[in-house]
Design a protein around this motif. Sequence first.
Motif, PDB file in Angstrom:
ATOM      1  N   SER A  42       0.834  -1.207   0.000  1.00 45.09           N
ATOM      2  CA  SER A  42       0.000   0.000   0.000  1.00 45.09           C
ATOM      3  C   SER A  42       0.868   1.256   0.000  1.00 45.09           C
ATOM      4  CB  SER A  42      -0.920  -0.003   1.228  1.00 45.09           C
ATOM      5  OG  SER A  42      -1.691   1.173   1.287  1.00 45.09           O
ATOM      6  N   LYS A  43       1.941   1.234   0.797  1.00 45.30           N
ATOM      7  CA  LYS A  43       2.805   2.413   0.917  1.00 45.30           C
ATOM      8  C   LYS A  43       3.737   2.580  -0.278  1.00 45.30           C
ATOM      9  CE  LYS A  43       2.844   2.644   5.976  1.00 45.30           C
ATOM     10  NZ  LYS A  43       3.679   2.529   7.201  1.00 45.30           N
ATOM     11  N   THR A  44       4.220   1.478  -0.847  1.00 45.21           N
ATOM     12  CA  THR A  44       5.198   1.573  -1.926  1.00 45.21           C
ATOM     13  C   THR A  44       4.559   1.626  -3.309  1.00 45.21           C
ATOM     14  OG1 THR A  44       5.433  -0.851  -1.993  1.00 45.21           O
ATOM     15  CG2 THR A  44       6.973   0.371  -0.599  1.00 45.21           C
TER      16      THR A  44
END
Length: 205
Positions: A42-44
């Motif tokens: 989700s973050k990357t």
Amino acid sequence: MAFAYRTLFYIIGLVILSFGVSMTIKAGLGTGAWDALNVGLSKTVGLTPGSWVVIVGIVMIVVNAALVKRRPDVAAIITLLITGVLIDFWLLRVFEDMVVTGYAKQFGVFVLGMVALSFGLAVYLQPKFPLIPIDNFMMALRERFGLNLMVAKTLGEVFALSAAFIFKGPIGIGTLIVTFAIGPLIQLFYPYCEKLYNKLLTSAR
């Protein structure tokens, strides 16, 4: 009535499970390997953690089918969608502004999440509805190699941990605890949930 009890166990189990996942994430001590993978993706890459639950789950459906040499469990996509929505509901709606500070509070929230996650798994496994593919991975390993639930779940967690490292998921002491404690906790709760489930089914006949 029996179908109603099956559905009840299924839904309640998923609600508790997704709550547990959100608590381990919010604790900030490192979450379960699969959840660390989803948060890392989700973050990357983008998208919500719940969205990655669905995407990673679809990949695992194919892997599980190969392990047990059967057709892919397409119906599991329904379970994936429900779980993904519930995780995003807890994380992005109910606990969006929740910030846990102080090691004691973090550890308390983490333990609550881990116990809820394990209990939720033990509950929703009972009706034999389509499983979340990462849990079906546990069952596929169990079937293919004759392992017990504890060993199969631990192996699955170690596999996911390797992928979580690659995508820089929230890995910490909590991840290590979940990796080796989640299997025994499921093994602990499962017989009691099974007994209650069978008792309710018997009374419904």
